[in-house]
Design an enzyme around this catalytic site. Structure first.
Site, mmCIF file in Angstrom:
data_model
loop_
_atom_site.group_PDB
_atom_site.id
_atom_site.type_symbol
_atom_site.label_atom_id
_atom_site.label_comp_id
_atom_site.label_asym_id
_atom_site.label_seq_id
_atom_site.Cartn_x
_atom_site.Cartn_y
_atom_site.Cartn_z
ATOM 1 N N SER A 261 21.794 11.646 123.333
ATOM 2 C CA SER A 261 20.647 11.276 122.453
ATOM 3 C C SER A 261 21.080 11.613 120.843
ATOM 4 O O SER A 261 20.547 10.783 120.199
ATOM 5 C CB SER A 261 19.429 12.414 122.725
ATOM 6 O OG SER A 261 18.678 12.530 121.862
ATOM 7 N N TRP B 178 22.948 8.764 119.896
ATOM 8 C CA TRP B 178 22.044 7.600 119.897
ATOM 9 C C TRP B 178 21.462 7.515 118.292
ATOM 10 O O TRP B 178 21.215 6.350 117.652
ATOM 11 C CB TRP B 178 20.824 7.541 120.744
ATOM 12 C CG TRP B 178 19.913 6.381 120.490
ATOM 13 C CD1 TRP B 178 19.664 5.243 121.255
ATOM 14 C CD2 TRP B 178 18.577 6.605 119.792
ATOM 15 N NE1 TRP B 178 18.645 4.583 120.954
ATOM 16 C CE2 TRP B 178 17.819 5.399 119.782
ATOM 17 C CE3 TRP B 178 18.084 7.586 118.952
ATOM 18 C CZ2 TRP B 178 16.715 4.997 119.344
ATOM 19 C CZ3 TRP B 178 16.809 7.351 118.620
ATOM 20 C CH2 TRP B 178 16.176 5.935 118.527
ATOM 21 N N HIS B 179 21.181 8.479 117.896
ATOM 22 C CA HIS B 179 20.694 8.769 116.409
ATOM 23 C C HIS B 179 21.697 8.205 115.184
ATOM 24 O O HIS B 179 21.283 7.833 114.492
ATOM 25 C CB HIS B 179 20.068 10.285 116.180
ATOM 26 C CG HIS B 179 18.879 10.516 116.679
ATOM 27 N ND1 HIS B 179 18.591 10.892 118.098
ATOM 28 C CD2 HIS B 179 17.561 10.432 116.383
ATOM 29 C CE1 HIS B 179 17.421 11.099 118.128
ATOM 30 N NE2 HIS B 179 16.657 10.663 117.290
ATOM 31 N N GLY B 180 22.734 8.504 115.584
ATOM 32 C CA GLY B 180 23.839 8.045 114.534
ATOM 33 C C GLY B 180 25.261 8.375 114.858
ATOM 34 O O GLY B 180 25.523 9.112 115.890
ATOM 35 N N PHE C 107 18.395 4.299 112.380
ATOM 36 C CA PHE C 107 18.850 4.529 113.709
ATOM 37 C C PHE C 107 18.825 3.369 114.642
ATOM 38 O O PHE C 107 18.831 3.048 115.680
ATOM 39 C CB PHE C 107 18.331 5.517 114.374
ATOM 40 C CG PHE C 107 18.289 6.889 113.533
ATOM 41 C CD1 PHE C 107 19.455 7.431 112.992
ATOM 42 C CD2 PHE C 107 17.250 7.905 113.308
ATOM 43 C CE1 PHE C 107 19.478 8.370 112.013
ATOM 44 C CE2 PHE C 107 17.040 8.943 112.556
ATOM 45 C CZ PHE C 107 18.424 9.183 111.988
#
Lengths: 479, 483
Positions: A321, A324-326, A479
């Site tokens: 996760s 996924w954000h960066g 994102f």
């Protein structure tokens, strides 16, 4: 196009009127919705429209082929093509430089000698969101939970639906896709509540988030100039900024969709009132956390393979996760911190350390405690570099320097206003949890209601931050 | 749908009304608001024969009071800071809705024909443009020509432009006229805003030989392009259609001989082609005896310099244009009083008390001369006595009581109550004339009290106090015609 832009202020009223002109014929309405969504996206960069179309084409075809495949192995192969295509695009656009950089650093660390370089890649807005949305379609078909759609138009519109295209909520095909087959009649109350929600979202974004961003940017862009109280203020402000920014966007997305007859899933539910990290993730970015639960945690085995495997699965989910954000170490650390606390909570609970979090004093304590942990994790999320985040953590309780609260980018009156609107936000959230704020408002007469609408609109105009490009964009667009 | 349309309409109407209110709240406090509202008020009461347009070079140079005196007509200065020439036509048309002038004076300088580029200069344009309604097509043309898309809302609506000043605005008093303070560094009259300052020392040195035209190639900037030439033509057409002639002027600017020759040569050609007159005050330094002390800064005249060019302009108009003689009109006669105040307040002036008064049996206050300049006042007091040694015992005290009108410039209540005291003027047997200079926030006095008191210890005044009630100032300007 940004929701908080002049362009959108022109676009939406025209779109809205035309939408309700063509709404009676579903196909015509969907064509109009699709074209409008493409215009909305192309306003940012028309070249990346082809990426959405490509993703839509691939998943529409594969989705249609999976049930027809004669064996499970062939179905799996089709799913792998879909996953590879979608995640491949995501990996290229979002992670290529991160992986190259990480590889070079590792290689050099082991004694090699490689010069650092970066590919000139623009990250397409919303790619993480629509990729996950289309993936849910093919995965659900593969799992037999969803029947593929036969018409391309509703599917393409589902992928590109402009209110939630660039920053979610990440809708499941099973929830949103059927809505493109429904016929909607103009509903005054829905439209009114949708507009009110969108206006409130805009208020959260422009009045609160963008105002706090000024101070946060000043401190986080030059962290070594600050210490102690200043870093704490900036971190707490960032926690509130990102909440207002993202939930503001979601409110606008849900509100706009509601005015068109569509229902989007809830994405936030007063997360800073959470009394545990587990609860926080049930209230924060709900569409993403449930997506990871359904498409990562459960396939990893969920909680079926014993206690320690469950902990590992949970930890993996949160690290992914974060990624996924960066594409940065700081995001991975942010995810890992949440993962560790979730695992710790589970472990304590599994070993009989049940805590009463319901009565007022423990509830208040845990609310503050969880908020502090979340803020601590936000340091890594917001810091520009890993070194910055370490400096901030080290100096968070260093109170040796003079405190200059009113020299952090916000003048005294702006700082006071920030505190006032934050206070109002918490009061609103507290009321909204117990009573639906809209229902409360509708109990009042027309004069009071109109006064509230006027207050929201003119608060945005007068107290809103606009014209400053550095704070204008929604955080989650990156994102 | 009908219900929504109805509710939306009602909400829209309420929103527009609220918006309109906030738009007024967030208007900038500008001198030009006062300039234009005063102009409208004056135009309601009398016909204005001469309108002056231009930049700060115009508004600091041409004093309507003096122009009126020499032209015998009535003029108004609508100059606005940094106003670009391209905006003059729209401003002129707006002004023509209020009055029917016979002569339009347009000040032009090199930068005024260049489009506004910096945010500061763009912002200055809004001071004047705010008086033009948003539905004006030419205003919208200016917006699309000179401003970026993201500036449109701010251009049209002060609420968007100034919303960050929410904590500074008065939400009840909507007057946004930034009136020039009587006691401040500027003087205001019918749009004319002149500085009382003088040129900085370094500029005085830098431009010491500003009257000498340097030989050699001037620093040329761009030529006056076709578009601007057409705008000159349009402007003249607008004026002539309204029955007015146009006179172009260039205000004194001591940086000119070094860099703008070519511009003025071209300007002359344009004026000739349009059959309009041009006065370039940069060519009249010798004739008007304009010196460095006439400038507030290198590109703007001060109050003193303004007097010279305004007088010349008024005479030029009188000699070259057939304007109605308004010298017997009601407005003109009323403005005589303004003129007197203008001179006595802003230029060296003097009030004299000539009737001798006895302060003591042997000590006579023979004469008082009260000199007043903008920055400083001084009193010259002549004391006569038959027994000079007696003077050694006394000090002279002076108590000045400001007029009620002037008391507002005093901040401390005690000053408002007591006025201004000058003490410790030590009399002595050798001197008969005593001078004292002082700075005071006030300049007009209803009463001056002169008294003696004991030099060793103050125990009240001694003898008879002298009270001077009728203090009439007269300008001491050397040019008697200007008075």
């Amino acid at each position: 196009m940004l929701f908080n832009s002049f362009d959108f202020a022109i676009f939406f009223p025209i779109f809205f009127v035309l939408y309700w002109v063509v709404h009676k014929k579903i196909t015509l309405r969907n064509v109009f919705l699709l074209l409008s969504s493409y215009v909305f996206y192309a306003w940012w960069d028309w070249r990346f429209l082809f990426l959405i179309i490509f993703s839509s084409v691939v998943d529409f075809i594969i989705g249609g082929l999976i049930p027809k495949a004669s064996t499970r192995a062939k179905q799996r192969a089709l799913l792998i093509i879909s996953l590879t295509t979608n995640l491949g695009l995501l990996a290229y656009f979002k992670y290529a430089n991160f992986f190259i950089d990480s590889f070079i650093n590792s290689f050099n660390f082991l004694g090699g000698s490689l010069d650092s370089f970066a590919l000139n890649i623009i990250l397409p807005v919303g790619i993480s969101f629509y990729t996950f949305q289309t993936l849910s379609y093919t995965i659900d078909i593969y799992r037999g939970r969803l029947q593929p759609v036969k018409e391309w138009l509703p599917f393409f519109t589902f992928v590109a639906f402009f209110p939630q295209l660039v920053a979610g909520p990440i809708e499941r095909a099973s929830h949103l896709l059927p809505q493109f087959y429904k016929k909607y009649e103009f509903d005054y109350d829905r439209v009114k509540s949708g507009l009110l929600l969108a206006a409130f979202g805009l208020f959260k974004k422009m009045v609160i988030a963008d105002r706090l961003a000024i101070l946060v940017n000043q401190v986080y862009n030059n962290p070594t100039d600050y210490s102690g109280i200043e870093l704490i203020i900036a971190t707490v402000f960032f926690a509130l900024q990102i909440y207002c920014d993202f939930s503001g966007y979601t409110d606008i997305a849900i509100g706009i969709s509601r005015t068109l007859g569509f229902d989007l899933m809830k994405n936030f539910n007063a997360p800073y009132f959470s009394r545990s990290i587990t609860e926080f993730w049930r209230r924060w970015h709900i569409s993403l956390s449930t997506w990871f639960r359904d498409y990562v945690y459960i396939p990893l085995g969920g909680s079926k393979d014993g206690e320690y495997r469950t902990y590992l699965n949970l930890f993996i989910v949160f690290v992914v996760s974060g990624l996924w954000h960066g594409a940065a170490v700081t995001f991975i650390i942010w995810g890992a911190i949440h993962g560790l606390f979730i695992v710790a909570e589970k472990a304590f609970a599994n070993h009989g350390f049940k805590v009463n979090r319901t009565s007022f004093i423990p509830a208040s304590f845990f609310t503050i405690f969880i908020f502090a942990i979340v803020c601590f994790a936000w340091i890594f999320f917001r810091a520009n570099t890993f070194a910055d985040s370490l400096y901030i953590v080290e100096n968070l309780f260093n109170f040796s320097k003079d405190v200059k609260v009113f020299s952090l980018g916000l003048a005294t009156h702006e700082f006071i206003l920030s505190l006032v609107v934050i206070g109002l936000l918490f009061i609103f959230d507290a009321i909204h949890i117990k009573y639906n704020a809209l229902k409360l408002l509708n109990r009042n007469n027309v004069v009071v209601r109109n006064l509230v609408y006027l207050c929201i609109v003119f608060s945005i105009i007068i107290f809103g931050i606009y014209g400053d490009d550095s704070v204008k964009e929604f955080i989650y667009f990156q994102f | 749908m009908k219900r929504f349309a109805k509710s939306a309409f009602i909400f829209l109407v309420i929103s527009i009304l609220t918006f309109s209110y906030f738009n007024k709240v967030f208007r900038s406090s500008e001198v030009y608001n006062a300039t234009f509202s005063d102009f409208e008020e004056l135009a309601d009461n009398t016909n204005i024969d001469i309108l002056i347009f231009g930049s700060s070079h115009a508004l600091t140079a041409y004093n309507p009071l003096i122009v009126n005196q020499y032209s015998k007509a009535i003029s108004y200065n609508l100059g606005s800071s940094a106003l670009r020439f391209s905006l003059t036509n729209v401003l002129l048309k707006e002004a023509l809705k209020n009055t029917k002038p016979k002569l339009i004076i347009i000040e032009v300088f090199e930068n005024s024909i260049r489009p506004p580029k910096s945010d500061e200069i763009k912002g200055f344009q809004l001071q004047a443009l705010d008086v033009i309604p948003n539905l004006n097509q030419e205003k919208l043309d200016i917006m699309t020509t000179y401003y970026d898309d993201n500036e449109y809302l701010g251009f049209l609506f002060p609420l968007f432009r100034n919303h960050t000043q929410w904590n500074e605005k008065n939400y009840f008093n909507l007057d946004r006229s930034n009136r020039i303070s009587y006691n401040g560094p500027y003087y205001y009259y019918n749009g004319y805003v002149a500085s009382r300052k003088s040129l900085k020392k370094e500029d005085s040195i830098k431009y010491i030989d500003f009257k000498t035209v340097k030989e050699g190639k001037p620093v040329n900037k761009k030529k006056i392009d076709e578009k601007i030439t057409r705008e000159f033509s349009t402007l003249v057409s607008t004026a002539r259609e309204a029955g007015a002639e146009v006179l172009f002027v260039s205000s004194p600017d001591i940086t000119v001989p070094y860099n703008s020759h070519r511009f003025y040569e071209e300007l002359e050609k344009i004026c000739k082609a349009l059959n309009t007159n041009l006065i370039n005050y940069n060519d009249l330094y010798q004739e008007l005896n304009i010196g460095l002390s006439d400038f507030a800064d290198p590109t703007h005249l001060n109050l003193k310099g303004g007097l010279k060019v305004s007088k010349h302009l008024g005479e030029y108009i009188r000699n070259n244009y057939s304007l109605p003689d308004r010298s017997m009109s009601e407005y003109y006669l009323i403005s005589e009083n303004d003129k007197r105040t203008f001179f006595t307040d802003n230029y060296p002036s003097k009030a004299t008390m000539k009737d001798p008064k006895h302060l003591l049996e042997d000590i006579t206050l023979s004469r008082i001369e009260f000199y007043k300049d903008y920055t400083q006042s001084s009193l010259k007091i002549l004391i006569k006595t038959t027994n000079p040694k007696e003077l050694d015992q006394y000090n002279l005290g002076i108590h000045l009581t400001p007029t009620e009108e002037e008391k507002k410039f005093l901040h401390r209540p005690i000053d408002k109550e007591r006025g201004h005291f000058i003490q410790d003027i030590a009399l002595n047997s050798k001197d008969s004339i005593y001078e004292t200079s002082f700075f005071a926030a006030t300049k007009k006095y209803s009463k001056i009290r002169v008294f003696l008191y004991n030099k060793k210890k103050y125990s009240g005044s001694i003898g008879r106090d002298f009270i001077w009630n009728d203090i009439q100032f007269e300008s001491t300007l050397s040019d008697p015609k200007v008075k």
